[in-house]
Design a protein around this motif. Structure first.
Motif, PDB file in Angstrom:
ATOM      1  N   CYS A   1     -31.627  36.559 -42.362  1.00 42.47           N
ATOM      2  CA  CYS A   1     -31.478  37.679 -43.301  1.00 42.47           C
ATOM      3  C   CYS A   1     -31.328  37.165 -44.741  1.00 42.47           C
ATOM      4  CB  CYS A   1     -30.266  38.527 -42.933  1.00 42.47           C
ATOM      5  SG  CYS A   1     -29.988  39.929 -44.055  1.00 42.47           S
TER       6      CYS A   1
ATOM      7  N   ARG B   1     -30.653  39.409 -47.245  1.00 43.41           N
ATOM      8  CA  ARG B   1     -29.852  40.437 -47.913  1.00 43.41           C
ATOM      9  C   ARG B   1     -30.635  41.128 -49.044  1.00 43.41           C
ATOM     10  NH1 ARG B   1     -26.685  36.224 -46.554  1.00 43.41           N
ATOM     11  NH2 ARG B   1     -26.856  35.169 -48.554  1.00 43.41           N
TER      12      ARG B   1
ATOM     13  N   VAL C   1     -25.519  44.662 -44.186  1.00 45.18           N
ATOM     14  CA  VAL C   1     -24.068  44.446 -44.311  1.00 45.18           C
ATOM     15  C   VAL C   1     -23.502  44.094 -42.930  1.00 45.18           C
ATOM     16  CG1 VAL C   1     -21.847  45.569 -44.796  1.00 45.18           C
ATOM     17  CG2 VAL C   1     -23.784  45.958 -46.317  1.00 45.18           C
TER      18      VAL C   1
ATOM     19  N   GLU D   1     -22.550  23.548 -44.242  1.00 46.08           N
ATOM     20  CA  GLU D   1     -22.344  24.098 -45.580  1.00 46.08           C
ATOM     21  C   GLU D   1     -21.210  25.128 -45.605  1.00 46.08           C
ATOM     22  OE1 GLU D   1     -25.100  24.205 -43.801  1.00 46.08           O
ATOM     23  OE2 GLU D   1     -26.079  26.161 -43.824  1.00 46.08           O
TER      24      GLU D   1
ATOM     25  N   ALA E   1     -17.452  29.480 -50.017  1.00 46.91           N
ATOM     26  CA  ALA E   1     -17.644  30.496 -51.058  1.00 46.91           C
ATOM     27  C   ALA E   1     -19.091  30.518 -51.544  1.00 46.91           C
ATOM     28  CB  ALA E   1     -16.705  30.225 -52.218  1.00 46.91           C
ATOM     29  N   LEU E   2     -19.715  29.365 -51.560  1.00 53.53           N
ATOM     30  CA  LEU E   2     -21.082  29.287 -52.072  1.00 53.53           C
ATOM     31  C   LEU E   2     -22.093  29.942 -51.139  1.00 53.53           C
ATOM     32  CD1 LEU E   2     -21.606  25.721 -53.613  1.00 53.53           C
ATOM     33  CD2 LEU E   2     -21.262  27.900 -54.772  1.00 53.53           C
ATOM     34  N   VAL E   3     -21.839  29.875 -49.849  1.00 51.68           N
ATOM     35  CA  VAL E   3     -22.866  30.329 -48.899  1.00 51.68           C
ATOM     36  C   VAL E   3     -22.454  31.590 -48.125  1.00 51.68           C
ATOM     37  CG1 VAL E   3     -23.944  28.059 -48.627  1.00 51.68           C
ATOM     38  CG2 VAL E   3     -22.027  28.679 -47.160  1.00 51.68           C
ATOM     39  N   ASN E   4     -21.564  32.369 -48.697  1.00 49.08           N
ATOM     40  CA  ASN E   4     -21.124  33.624 -48.063  1.00 49.08           C
ATOM     41  C   ASN E   4     -20.583  33.388 -46.651  1.00 49.08           C
ATOM     42  OD1 ASN E   4     -22.194  34.696 -50.365  1.00 49.08           O
ATOM     43  ND2 ASN E   4     -23.890  35.759 -49.376  1.00 49.08           N
TER      44      ASN E   4
ATOM     45  N   ARG F   1     -30.628  42.814 -58.369  1.00 47.66           N
ATOM     46  CA  ARG F   1     -29.476  42.442 -57.548  1.00 47.66           C
ATOM     47  C   ARG F   1     -28.169  42.593 -58.329  1.00 47.66           C
ATOM     48  NH1 ARG F   1     -28.630  40.304 -52.674  1.00 47.66           N
ATOM     49  NH2 ARG F   1     -30.802  39.834 -52.237  1.00 47.66           N
TER      50      ARG F   1
ATOM     51  N   LEU G   1     -26.973  46.474 -53.765  1.00 46.22           N
ATOM     52  CA  LEU G   1     -27.261  45.045 -53.650  1.00 46.22           C
ATOM     53  C   LEU G   1     -26.089  44.184 -54.099  1.00 46.22           C
ATOM     54  CD1 LEU G   1     -30.991  44.566 -54.686  1.00 46.22           C
ATOM     55  CD2 LEU G   1     -29.926  44.187 -52.468  1.00 46.22           C
TER      56      LEU G   1
ATOM     57  N   LEU H   1     -23.011  44.822 -53.740  1.00 48.49           N
ATOM     58  CA  LEU H   1     -22.022  44.772 -52.652  1.00 48.49           C
ATOM     59  C   LEU H   1     -22.447  43.775 -51.575  1.00 48.49           C
ATOM     60  CD1 LEU H   1     -19.569  46.842 -51.222  1.00 48.49           C
ATOM     61  CD2 LEU H   1     -21.439  46.752 -49.600  1.00 48.49           C
ATOM     62  N   LEU H   2     -23.756  43.735 -51.367  1.00 51.16           N
ATOM     63  CA  LEU H   2     -24.296  42.841 -50.329  1.00 51.16           C
ATOM     64  C   LEU H   2     -24.254  41.371 -50.745  1.00 51.16           C
ATOM     65  CD1 LEU H   2     -27.713  44.287 -49.086  1.00 51.16           C
ATOM     66  CD2 LEU H   2     -25.887  43.400 -47.668  1.00 51.16           C
ATOM     67  N   SER H   3     -24.217  41.144 -52.038  1.00 57.12           N
ATOM     68  CA  SER H   3     -24.496  39.798 -52.551  1.00 57.12           C
ATOM     69  C   SER H   3     -23.285  38.905 -52.703  1.00 57.12           C
ATOM     70  CB  SER H   3     -25.194  39.913 -53.911  1.00 57.12           C
ATOM     71  OG  SER H   3     -26.324  40.722 -53.806  1.00 57.12           O
ATOM     72  N   GLY H   4     -23.535  37.621 -52.566  1.00 59.85           N
ATOM     73  CA  GLY H   4     -22.532  36.603 -52.826  1.00 59.85           C
ATOM     74  C   GLY H   4     -23.179  35.498 -53.647  1.00 59.85           C
ATOM     75  N   PRO H   5     -22.439  34.439 -53.946  1.00 62.91           N
ATOM     76  CA  PRO H   5     -22.993  33.358 -54.761  1.00 62.91           C
ATOM     77  C   PRO H   5     -24.329  32.828 -54.247  1.00 62.91           C
ATOM     78  CG  PRO H   5     -20.642  33.033 -54.425  1.00 62.91           C
ATOM     79  CD  PRO H   5     -21.030  34.221 -53.607  1.00 62.91           C
ATOM     80  N   ASP H   6     -24.456  32.733 -52.926  1.00 61.33           N
ATOM     81  CA  ASP H   6     -25.698  32.228 -52.333  1.00 61.33           C
ATOM     82  C   ASP H   6     -26.912  32.999 -52.840  1.00 61.33           C
ATOM     83  OD1 ASP H   6     -27.662  31.221 -50.655  1.00 61.33           O
ATOM     84  OD2 ASP H   6     -26.928  32.223 -48.853  1.00 61.33           O
ATOM     85  N   ASP H   7     -26.773  34.328 -52.926  1.00 63.74           N
ATOM     86  CA  ASP H   7     -27.908  35.157 -53.330  1.00 63.74           C
ATOM     87  C   ASP H   7     -28.327  34.861 -54.771  1.00 63.74           C
ATOM     88  OD1 ASP H   7     -28.156  37.122 -50.952  1.00 63.74           O
ATOM     89  OD2 ASP H   7     -26.029  37.046 -51.401  1.00 63.74           O
TER      90      ASP H   7
ATOM     91  N   ILE I   1     -27.473  32.054 -56.559  1.00 63.91           N
ATOM     92  CA  ILE I   1     -27.884  30.641 -56.695  1.00 63.91           C
ATOM     93  C   ILE I   1     -29.316  30.467 -56.171  1.00 63.91           C
ATOM     94  CG2 ILE I   1     -27.426  28.267 -55.927  1.00 63.91           C
ATOM     95  CD1 ILE I   1     -24.425  29.095 -55.702  1.00 63.91           C
TER      96      ILE I   1
ATOM     97  N   TRP J   1     -30.691  22.523 -52.358  1.00 60.42           N
ATOM     98  CA  TRP J   1     -30.173  23.861 -52.006  1.00 60.42           C
ATOM     99  C   TRP J   1     -30.993  24.519 -50.883  1.00 60.42           C
ATOM    100  CZ3 TRP J   1     -25.784  26.254 -52.563  1.00 60.42           C
ATOM    101  CH2 TRP J   1     -25.717  27.623 -52.280  1.00 60.42           C
TER     102      TRP J   1
ATOM    103  N   PHE K   1     -29.766  24.865 -47.295  1.00 61.42           N
ATOM    104  CA  PHE K   1     -28.386  25.340 -47.097  1.00 61.42           C
ATOM    105  C   PHE K   1     -28.157  26.771 -47.582  1.00 61.42           C
ATOM    106  CE2 PHE K   1     -28.039  20.671 -47.561  1.00 61.42           C
ATOM    107  CZ  PHE K   1     -27.685  20.399 -46.245  1.00 61.42           C
TER     108      PHE K   1
ATOM    109  N   LYS L   1     -29.674  30.753 -48.638  1.00 62.72           N
ATOM    110  CA  LYS L   1     -30.480  31.693 -47.850  1.00 62.72           C
ATOM    111  C   LYS L   1     -31.968  31.360 -47.975  1.00 62.72           C
ATOM    112  CE  LYS L   1     -31.305  35.395 -51.144  1.00 62.72           C
ATOM    113  NZ  LYS L   1     -31.154  36.813 -51.435  1.00 62.72           N
TER     114      LYS L   1
ATOM    115  N   ARG M   1     -33.224  29.023 -46.817  1.00 62.77           N
ATOM    116  CA  ARG M   1     -33.641  28.420 -45.546  1.00 62.77           C
ATOM    117  C   ARG M   1     -34.518  29.378 -44.738  1.00 62.77           C
ATOM    118  NH1 ARG M   1     -28.513  29.920 -45.447  1.00 62.77           N
ATOM    119  NH2 ARG M   1     -27.744  31.246 -43.794  1.00 62.77           N
TER     120      ARG M   1
END
Lengths: 437, 205
Positions: free
Chosen positions: A35, A37, A60, A76, A82-85, B125, B131, B133-139, B141, B176, B179, B181, B183
């Motif tokens: 996914c 997202r 979600v 990871e 924190a970096l990779v959710n 995003r 979006l 809400l769905l997102s974190g640093p990975d998204d 980065i 990156w 490791f 998303k 990937r």
């Protein structure tokens, strides 16, 4: 359970996390990592469409499960969560999982077909439910349904005497109607070609659907039987995702088919029951079934094609529409078979928009009907189906699933649709041309 | 090849080996061991999963969101061009061949809409309530690193003196890639395969 905190036993939590390490094949690890997202699945989910809250977006739900996977099962996630959710499976997370994975997903799979990647979202939702089941966090209402099936042989806890009485009563009615002693509803008879199963809602609330199917068997001159003990086609163990309980329920039915020497297991009109027995059953029991497992839709289609039954569609003159049960159509491949039967049984069929593989769930799947704590949500998302039905102008909705019948009946009442909800066997029975001379 | 180029080469090698190891692992794990009686044609359905099922008319995620879908397609084309360009630069660095300016210009032009798409997806995003809400640093980065890799590829094609910064960005990109998303570069194909296999087994496709 929305907003409620839960308590997690650490040993059980570790077992739940271990489920994500399963490497029986490449499917789980693939979907846990696929996914992106993008959020484009939102418009394919009836929960999001009905409530427009971001928490209902399918990704979600996926992310809840995959973030735990990343935290505990990836390099990871362990060194830079924190970096990779990557997220911990703690009480707060577990409570959110209960609310969204049990209370806000019917596992209908509509989002999968439209996902830009192809992530099997209900597969991951079910994995999340398995984790919750491992931590004893299944909603009590759903769990009690499973307990009833495990302890009594059917999910409504109907005593055998009551069931037998109902069947005998229906048999007398059928014999009278057909004016033929051969018109029967056999119970516990051995060496019959067909071992027929029911949704317990039939003997409890809709006995006429039993006599409708019995009439079809009579017209087809079929050799069949019901079991008085294990006749329940449903398996709510699929929904509570407790594999051990699902296996017990599936095994009871499997053993009963063997005890009565049935040659074909005929799955009554129940979407998830058909799925749980046809597709999941052999995997629960870890063996291939040594008898055919066929849904009643396929059996009726077989009767029509072979000329064993004759239908006169002019006997069904109303305007009809079909509600496609997700577990039979999108997840069961029966879209064309359902239409073949219905088009032979009714004159006027109007399709919903969308229909078939793209059809919306009725809103009662995934165990939702058994979880009364989510009733408001269930009826709210059902508005999408209600609107679909209203737009067809149909007077009768046909669906080969008693679970869907229940939800559609409630939608009919809530949204004042003024339609009649029937099963396939009822509509076919009404169109039967019977020559019993 | 200078130091930054060597770093990028090593990073790409690490990235390749990680993906290779994961690929072998997935292939070894194989298909689900389904004991139910197969109803359809899994090979046909897997083919369908990679072809017709991907057509915009068959996916709400495409036909209900055409601008995002088109941006996504351009962005992914840009990523593949970026990867191919990197391999080309490395190969060329060991030879005396040079890339004709016209070719560099064409590739840079192809990359331009990809970079714009990447930026627009990032803006969406950031500003979309759903979006974010769905997102974190990975998204973030993943988007920034990939878009920068595309941008620097285009710049390096036209301005060879930007080599150092290009190779530094590519080093980050490759480190990156396995490791984040990003990937899904590999898992996407397995996901489509499983989707086709599942629906094919049950006779849905």
């Amino acid at each position: 359970m929305e907003g409620n905190m839960v308590t997690i036993d650490n040993t059980k939590r570790d077992k739940a996390i271990d489920l994500l390490r399963s490497e029986s094949d490449s499917k789980l690890v693939t979907h846990l990592n696929a996914c992106v997202r993008c959020g484009l699945c939102a418009d394919s989910c009836m929960y999001y469409l009905a409530m427009k809250e971001p928490k209902y977006i399918p990704s979600v739900k996926v992310n809840m499960v995959s973030s735990i996977y990343r935290k505990y099962c990836t390099f990871e996630g362990k060194i830079a969560p924190a970096l990779v959710n990557a997220k911990k499976l703690d009480e707060e997370m577990a409570a959110e999982m209960v609310d969204l994975l049990f209370g806000a997903c019917t596992m209908c799979g509509r989002c999968v077909k439209h996902c830009s990647i192809g992530v099997d979202i209900p597969f991951l939702v079910k994995k999340g439910r398995e984790m919750l089941a491992t931590m004893d966090l299944v909603p009590e209402t759903l769990q009690s349904t499973v307990d009833a099936a495990v302890n009594t042989g059917n999910n409504m806890g109907i005593p055998t005497e009551e069931f037998v009485d109902t069947i005998k009563w229906m048999e007398e009615e059928l014999t009278d109607e057909m004016q033929d002693e051969r018109a029967r509803i056999p119970l516990d008879e051995q060496d019959k070609e067909l071992f027929y199963t029911l949704n317990p809602r039939e003997p409890k609330f809709f006995p006429l659907s039993i006599s409708a199917m019995a009439k079809i068997f009579y017209a087809a001159n079929a050799e069949w039987t019901l079991s008085s003990k294990y006749y329940d086609v449903t398996n709510y163990g699929y929904f509570n995702a407790n594999t051990k309980e699902a296996t017990i329920i599936a095994e009871n039915l499997y053993n009963e088919v063997h005890r009565l020497h049935g040659k074909r297991l005929i799955l009554g009109e129940c979407g998830h029951g058909s799925r749980a027995n046809r597709w999941e059953g052999p995997n629960y029991l870890k063996k291939k079934y040594d008898f055919d497992t066929v849904t009643v839709v396929e059996l009726i289609a077989e009767y029509i094609r072979s000329g064993k039954i004759t239908l006169d569609k002019t006997l069904n003159k109303e305007i009809y529409t079909i509600h496609d049960p997700c577990n039979l159509v999108r997840n069961g491949g029966l879209m064309d078979e359902i239409r073949f039967v219905v088009k032979n049984a009714v004159e006027n069929l109007v399709e919903m928009n969308p229909y078939g593989k793209d059809n919306f769930c009725c809103g009662g799947g995934g165990g939702a009907l058994a979880m009364s704590e989510y009733n408001d949500r269930r009826l709210k998302i059902g508005k999408i189906k209600a609107d679909q039905i209203a737009k067809t102008g149909a007077k009768v909705v046909i669906t080969p699933c008693h679970n869907c019948v229940d939800q559609l009946t409630q939608l009919n009442h809530t949204y004042k649709l003024g339609v009649k909800i029937v099963t396939i066997s009822e509509i076919v029975a009404d169109a039967l041309v019977i020559n019993n001379k | 090849m200078d130091c930054s180029g060597c770093c990028a080469l090593i990073a790409s090698g690490i990235c390749f080996l990680i993906f290779l190891a994961r690929f072998i692992h997935l292939v070894r794990l194989g298909n689900p061991k389904d004991l139910s009686q197969k109803s359809g044609d899994t090979k046909k359905a897997v083919k369908y999963s990679f072809t017709e099922a991907m057509m915009p008319k068959n996916k709400e995620s495409a036909y209900l969101h055409l601008p995002t879908y088109i941006a996504g397609i351009l962005y992914h084309i840009g990523t593949f061009v970026t990867l191919i360009s990197f391999v080309s630069f490395i190969v060329i660095s060991f030879t005396k061949i040079s890339i004709p300016y016209s070719v560099s210009l064409i590739v840079a032009i192809i990359l331009a809409p990809a970079v714009i798409s990447g930026i627009s997806i990032l803006i969406k995003r950031i500003f979309s309530k759903e979006l974010s809400l769905l997102s974190g640093p990975d998204d973030y980065i993943s988007n920034i690193v990939t878009t920068l890799a595309q941008l620097l590829t285009a710049i390096f094609l036209l301005l060879p003196e930007a080599g150092d910064i290009y190779f530094i960005v590519m080093t980050l990109f490759f480190l990156w890639l396995p490791f984040g998303k990003t990937r899904h570069l590999m898992y996407f194909f397995f996901a489509r395969y499983h989707l086709g296999y599942f629906y094919g087994w049950r006779g849905t496709w």
